[in-house]
Design a protein around this motif. Structure first.
Motif, short mmCIF file in Angstrom:
data_model
loop_
_atom_site.label_atom_id
_atom_site.label_comp_id
_atom_site.label_asym_id
_atom_site.label_seq_id
_atom_site.Cartn_x
_atom_site.Cartn_y
_atom_site.Cartn_z
N GLU A 54 56.77 17.69 46.71
CA GLU A 54 56.87 18.57 45.53
C GLU A 54 58.27 18.80 45.15
N SER A 58 59.71 17.41 41.61
CA SER A 58 60.34 18.49 40.70
C SER A 58 61.70 18.24 40.25
N ARG A 73 54.30 15.68 39.75
CA ARG A 73 54.61 16.92 40.30
C ARG A 73 53.37 18.00 40.57
N ARG A 125 57.22 27.45 40.89
CA ARG A 125 56.50 26.51 40.44
C ARG A 125 56.52 26.78 38.80
N VAL A 128 59.73 25.99 37.50
CA VAL A 128 59.86 24.38 37.25
C VAL A 128 59.05 23.85 36.04
N SER A 138 66.43 24.10 41.75
CA SER A 138 65.05 23.99 42.34
C SER A 138 65.05 23.50 43.62
#
Length: 449
Positions: A54, A58, A73, A125, A128, A138
């Motif tokens: 992830e 991202s 993602r 999250r 992002v 990130s």
């Protein structure tokens, strides 16, 4: 003839067997706890692997300003969320399984910090998804979270009291740690390929991550079972590894500063880097499964030892020692004083109160074997835990430099390593020297020097 006591006061034999039985019960409990920890390591390794993916997705998503990897993602996040639920369920039952082990205060503290970090994951999250972060921020946020999870694995390895299990955990931790550095490389290079160029900071970071991977994999090789090192070499023979090295060379080349990337798309980099990490994960999974089987074998042996101890105790009781507190006849070691100097002395073991000498020798053999085993375990365990202790000292030294000299973690480690090279010393020696000057360093900072 001259007599000499061989075992001490009355009751020593029965008492020795009683304490040996208690030691074996403790060993059974310790291995049962390690089985529970092994299940935690497996579930945590799965979540870490998903979070690494992830993080990489991202980074490309943010580096392309949301134009790439949006669906990928989201899919990686969903996978990590499912594995997080599995881990939380495991942790919910872990406290009861471990029975609040006396040596696990740091372990429980690490688990608490990791859970707090996971609680902040939904907010990360959202940032992002809304493009509220740059790729570097990130990557750092995901890396900090994964670092807290890895810290739990470090403490899990530190509670192992069996040398074989401890070595297996040290090797496992280092392959997980090396794979984490590979994941950071995937995310860092992914952002560069998405932007279409790499700057000096990217080059420095990638070089550090490559060096860190090599260091972790060297430690893994030192502690791993030969079958696992062979599996690791086979995993790295995958064509994806060669392709990653080719793309890595492009990213580190001078032309990358000006956007000369040989047509490498971020999707291609991510796919090959992911393939390389997935191959590493197969070795990690193999080691986790073998660790569980090793714990099960140790548990079976510990239970067999306990059964044997109970049989020996029953033999004593049948020979006339009734119960754990009954008086035990004194064993006598008889030596012939007329034996010639340097010659073979005639010795014998006798139990004057009627206990058969063969049974008395059995008791002494058990005590001596247990004593030798404890010495062997101590030596092997010291070697297995040395790597963990060195890591902790180096981490503390890095933290001291970070707080007193306003350095990043990478800068602090680079300074320690450079100092070690210049002074021809080991990194651990330099780290210990830095910690020995902690009061001076803090005093200089407080004084504004």
């Amino acid at each position: 003839m001259e007599n000499e006591r061989g075992t001490g006061d009355g009751g020593t034999g029965a008492m020795a067997l009683r304490f040996l039985r208690a030691a074996r019960l403790c060993r059974i409990r310790d291995v049962e706890r390690l089985l529970a920890v092994g299940a935690l390591v497996r579930d945590m390794g799965g979540l870490i692997h998903a979070l690494q993916a992830e993080r990489g997705a991202s980074s490309i998503y943010l580096g392309s300003c949301g134009k790439r990897f949006a669906a990928d993602r989201a899919g990686r996040a969903a996978e990590a969320l499912a594995l997080e639920a599995v881990l939380r369920d495991r942790l919910d039952r872990l406290d009861e399984q471990l029975d609040r082990m006396s040596s696990g205060a740091r372990f429980y503290g690490r688990v608490a910090v990791a859970l707090q970090a996971l609680d902040r994951l939904p907010a990360l999250r959202e940032q992002v998804a809304s493009l509220a972060l740059v790729p570097q921020d990130s990557v750092k946020a995901f890396t900090d979270l994964i670092g807290h999870l890895l810290a739990v694995l470090v403490e899990a390895a530190d509670i192992a009291a069996d040398p074989a299990i401890s070595r297996a955990l040290v090797a496992l931790f280092n392959i997980v740690q090396g794979k984490e550095f590979a994941g950071q490389e995937r995310a860092t290079a992914g952002a560069g390929f998405s932007r279409g160029r790499f700057d000096g900071a990217d080059h420095a970071r990638l070089a550090q991550l490559i060096d860190a991977q090599n260091r972790a994999f060297r430690i893994f090789s030192e502690f791993a079972d030969p079958a696992h090192t062979a599996a690791f070499r086979a995993a790295l023979s995958d064509p994806a590894v060669t392709e990653v090295e080719r793309m890595r060379a492009v990213a580190l080349g001078d032309g990358a500063r000006h956007g000369e990337l040989s047509g490498i798309a971020p999707e291609a980099w991510f796919a090959q880097a992911t393939r390389r990490m997935d191959r590493m994960k197969t070795v990690e999974d193999l080691m986790t499964g073998d660790l569980r089987r090793l714990c099960e074998a140790k548990l079976a042996q510990a239970r067999a030892d306990l059964e044997q101890a109970d049989l020996e105790r029953a033999d004593l009781e049948r020979a006339g020692v009734h119960g754990p507190d009954a008086a035990m006849p004194v064993a006598m070691m008889l030596v012939d004083p007329g034996s010639p100097p340097g010659g073979q002395e005639e010795t014998g073991l006798f139990a004057p109160d009627g206990l058969p000498p063969k049974l008395m020798r059995s008791v002494l053999d058990v005590v001596q074997a247990q004593s030798q085993r404890l010495r062997d375990v101590s030596l092997e365990l010291e070697s297995a835990k040395a790597a963990l202790n060195e890591r902790k000292v180096i981490d503390r030294a890095k933290g001291l430099l970070m707080s007193t000299r306003n350095l990043s973690e990478e800068e602090a480690y680079k300074l320690i390593r450079k100092t070690a090279m210049n002074q021809n010393k080991r990194i651990i020696e330099v780290a210990e020297a830095i910690l020995s000057m902690s009061d001076i360093l803090r005093g200089v900072t407080a004084g504004g020097g």
